[in-house]
Design a protein around this motif. Structure first.
Motif, PDB file in Angstrom:
ATOM      1  N   VAL A 160     -36.842  -7.479 -80.140  1.00  0.00           N
ATOM      2  CA  VAL A 160     -37.858  -6.918 -79.137  1.00  0.00           C
ATOM      3  C   VAL A 160     -38.647  -7.851 -78.553  1.00  0.00           C
ATOM      4  N   THR A 161     -38.855  -7.841 -77.289  1.00  0.00           N
ATOM      5  CA  THR A 161     -39.656  -8.510 -76.535  1.00  0.00           C
ATOM      6  C   THR A 161     -40.664  -7.400 -75.949  1.00  0.00           C
ATOM      7  N   CYS A 162     -42.005  -7.668 -76.366  1.00  0.00           N
ATOM      8  CA  CYS A 162     -43.251  -6.895 -75.978  1.00  0.00           C
ATOM      9  C   CYS A 162     -43.828  -7.554 -74.828  1.00  0.00           C
ATOM     10  N   LEU A 163     -43.858  -6.825 -73.511  1.00  0.00           N
ATOM     11  CA  LEU A 163     -44.612  -7.510 -72.325  1.00  0.00           C
ATOM     12  C   LEU A 163     -45.913  -6.422 -72.221  1.00  0.00           C
ATOM     13  N   ARG A 164     -46.935  -7.353 -72.427  1.00  0.00           N
ATOM     14  CA  ARG A 164     -48.056  -6.546 -72.085  1.00  0.00           C
ATOM     15  C   ARG A 164     -48.541  -6.507 -70.663  1.00  0.00           C
ATOM     16  N   PHE A 165     -48.744  -5.681 -69.840  1.00  0.00           N
ATOM     17  CA  PHE A 165     -48.986  -5.771 -68.275  1.00  0.00           C
ATOM     18  C   PHE A 165     -50.726  -5.216 -68.181  1.00  0.00           C
ATOM     19  N   ALA A 166     -51.104  -5.763 -67.243  1.00  0.00           N
ATOM     20  CA  ALA A 166     -52.360  -5.195 -66.640  1.00  0.00           C
ATOM     21  C   ALA A 166     -52.224  -4.306 -65.765  1.00  0.00           C
ATOM     22  N   GLU A 167     -53.083  -3.915 -64.860  1.00  0.00           N
ATOM     23  CA  GLU A 167     -52.824  -2.532 -63.870  1.00  0.00           C
ATOM     24  C   GLU A 167     -51.380  -2.986 -62.877  1.00  0.00           C
ATOM     25  N   LYS A 172     -53.447  -7.273 -57.602  1.00  0.00           N
ATOM     26  CA  LYS A 172     -53.145  -8.863 -57.720  1.00  0.00           C
ATOM     27  C   LYS A 172     -54.168  -9.106 -58.993  1.00  0.00           C
ATOM     28  N   ASN A 173     -55.247  -8.460 -59.346  1.00  0.00           N
ATOM     29  CA  ASN A 173     -56.079  -8.493 -60.435  1.00  0.00           C
ATOM     30  C   ASN A 173     -55.575  -8.019 -61.808  1.00  0.00           C
ATOM     31  N   GLY A 174     -54.313  -7.507 -61.456  1.00  0.00           N
ATOM     32  CA  GLY A 174     -53.479  -7.161 -62.836  1.00  0.00           C
ATOM     33  C   GLY A 174     -52.351  -7.863 -62.818  1.00  0.00           C
ATOM     34  N   THR A 175     -51.287  -6.939 -62.910  1.00  0.00           N
ATOM     35  CA  THR A 175     -49.732  -7.690 -62.848  1.00  0.00           C
ATOM     36  C   THR A 175     -49.024  -7.226 -61.750  1.00  0.00           C
ATOM     37  N   ALA A 177     -44.371  -8.786 -63.080  1.00  0.00           N
ATOM     38  CA  ALA A 177     -43.782  -7.870 -63.871  1.00  0.00           C
ATOM     39  C   ALA A 177     -41.970  -8.088 -64.054  1.00  0.00           C
ATOM     40  N   VAL A 178     -41.335  -7.765 -62.918  1.00  0.00           N
ATOM     41  CA  VAL A 178     -39.872  -8.023 -62.891  1.00  0.00           C
ATOM     42  C   VAL A 178     -39.386  -9.520 -63.208  1.00  0.00           C
TER      43      VAL A 178
END
Lengths: 216, 267
Positions: free
Chosen positions: A154-161, A165-168, A173-174
């Motif tokens: 499992v790879t867990c990717l934690r994204f911001a909004e 631009k000030n998020g992800t 993300a892709v």
């Protein structure tokens, strides 16, 4: 590769599924019918298993898409649906021989640390005592513990909004998902790998970047 | 001050053997609101489904109260916590997928949130310590394991659903002013040692059901804890040195009376 993408009935999940569909055969599933996704109750092991046949990887985007419903017991059903659904999805994927699952989580789990702190994957999540936050946290716990038993990577990717631009950004993300799908998750013998993916904003420090030569 | 020397205590999931032992230990010291998914009168009238050596809860009369509560149901849990000074969560369902998460995980969330909403300061949460889960990240091959290690439930439904419930309870305790004592168990024996047990050894994480019940009295009366969420091994200090129950003695003043020397010594 055939990829099962959950949470595709949300705007964010639908976007991710569409982007991943450019390079892969995507089986988009959601809780509700509509759009191009198939309605699947993730808490139903038989139903989940039937959709895992021939799947090479799972992108579990439900934690990104969840929202509290209305009415009595809405909080309780959210917690139950996300936690049990993640358990069923992860264990059924392992039983089906799916080698890899990518969990999409959120950097909101660190929102209550002071802003001046340089947060990395070494920091302990601090979920709020609220259903959305606890459900997201439990999705991580369930995936991590099943992975720890060596049953699936499992790879867990934690994204911001997502999409900010000030998020992800969607592109970042892709890229992070594609990299996780392409590269074996097992790092240093661990079946659970964590990455923070923030394009800007308070969580950008130490954020994962695709290696330049291997950029996808 | 979270210490509860006297007053009213609500027990959730009190229909099992640990609930029976807790009721026996607490009924003369506290006013109890005893709850389970099934009516307590019905439970008390039947033999224990866990076998003849397991106690069945005594059906209490006034001033105590018996109530049917489904811990998945927020309104029922919230109502059961009203007017209480402390909460004990004994609820668990181990092997069926849907109830396991609804009782062991969401039930724990409801109980901790309701306790916090009602201004209750002390909650005793309970759960399993699995000494062997069949994967290399469990603690089966370790010695001198301490209480504060993170559990590694793997994919075991019972272990994982209780683990999630415990982690949610911890998150609520840390942010809502609740003090949670989590009691972990593995094997239960009885104070009575039966002939067929003598000389057959004892598991490394065992406690008599009577001692397990008495631990709740110590938990309610213990002074303020060092942190909002403290974990305790509730087991006898057997000489194998695998899972020594140090914190229960240090912070609660509790130590198992039944230490099973007849079982782990040669006859």
């Amino acid at each position: 590769m055939k990829i099962l993408v959950t949470g595709a009935d949300s705007p964010s999940g639908e976007l991710l599924a569409a982007e991943l569909g450019k390079n892969h055969e995507v089986l988009a599933v959601g809780c509700a019918a509509g759009g191009t996704q198939i309605p699947v109750d993730l808490g139903d092991p038989d139903r989940v298993a039937s959709h895992l046949i021939g799947v090479g990887a799972v992108v579990h985007a439900v934690p990104l898409a969840m929202r509290t419903g209305k009415g009595d017991q809405a909080d309780q059903h959210l917690l139950d649906d996300v936690t049990r659904g993640t358990y069923v999805l992860t264990t059924e994927a392992a039983h089906a021989g799916v080698p890899r699952l990518v969990l999409i989580s959120r950097l909101d789990l660190f929102a209550d640390y002071p802003e001046e702190f340089l947060i990395s994957t070494d920091w302990r999540p601090v979920p709020r005592p609220e259903p959305e936050s606890l459900a997201m946290y439990s999705a991580e716990l369930v995936c991590r513990e099943v992975a720890r038993a060596g049953l699936i990577e499992v790879t867990c990717l934690r994204f911001a909004e997502l999409g900010q631009k000030n998020g992800t950004t969607l592109a970042d993300a892709v890229a992070a998902i594609e990299y996780a799908l392409e590269k074996p998750a097992v790092e240093h013998g661990h079946h659970w790998v964590l990455r923070h993916v923030a394009s800007g904003g308070r969580f950008a420090y130490g954020s994962w970047q695709p290696p330049a030569k291997e950029k996808v | 001050m979270a210490t509860v020397q006297s007053g009213r205590v609500v027990l959730f999931g009190a229909g099992g053997p640990v609930g029976a032992a807790a009721i026996t230990a607490l009924k003369d010291q506290y006013e109890l609101r005893v709850t389970d998914y099934r009516p307590m009168a019905e439970i008390a009238s039947e033999p224990s489904p866990q076998g003849p050596r397991r106690p069945v809860p005594e059906l209490l009369g006034s001033p105590h109260e018996n109530r049917v509560v489904d811990v998945f149901n927020w309104e029922q849990v919230r109502s059961a916590c009203e007017g209480m000074d402390a909460v004990i969560n004994l609820s668990v369902l181990r092997s069926d997928l849907i109830p396991a998460f609804r009782v062991s995980a969401v039930g724990a969330y409801n109980i901790a949130m309701a306790a916090a909403d009602c201004g209750i300061k002390r909650l005793i949460h309970t759960g399993p310590f699995h000494t062997s889960l069949g994967h290399d990240a469990d603690y089966h091959n370790d010695f001198q394991v301490s209480e504060d290690i993170p559990l590694h439930p793997g994919d075991n439904l019972y272990a994982l659903s209780k683990y999630v419930g415990g982690e949610w309870t911890k998150a609520i305790a840390e942010r809502r002013g609740l003090e949670v004592l989590t009691f972990l168990y593995c094997d239960f024996l009885t104070r009575t040692v039966y002939d067929d047990q003598i000389g057959h050894g004892v598991g490394p994480f065992s406690v008599s059901i009577e001692d397990a019940g008495e631990a709740f009295l110590y938990g309610l009366r213990a002074p303020t804890m060092p942190s909002p969420y403290e974990v305790f091994f509730i087991n006898a200090p057997t000489p194998d040195q695998k899972y020594p129950p140090k914190k229960a003695k240090e912070l609660l003043g509790w130590e198992a009376k039944d230490q099973f020397g007849q079982l782990y010594r040669k006859t």
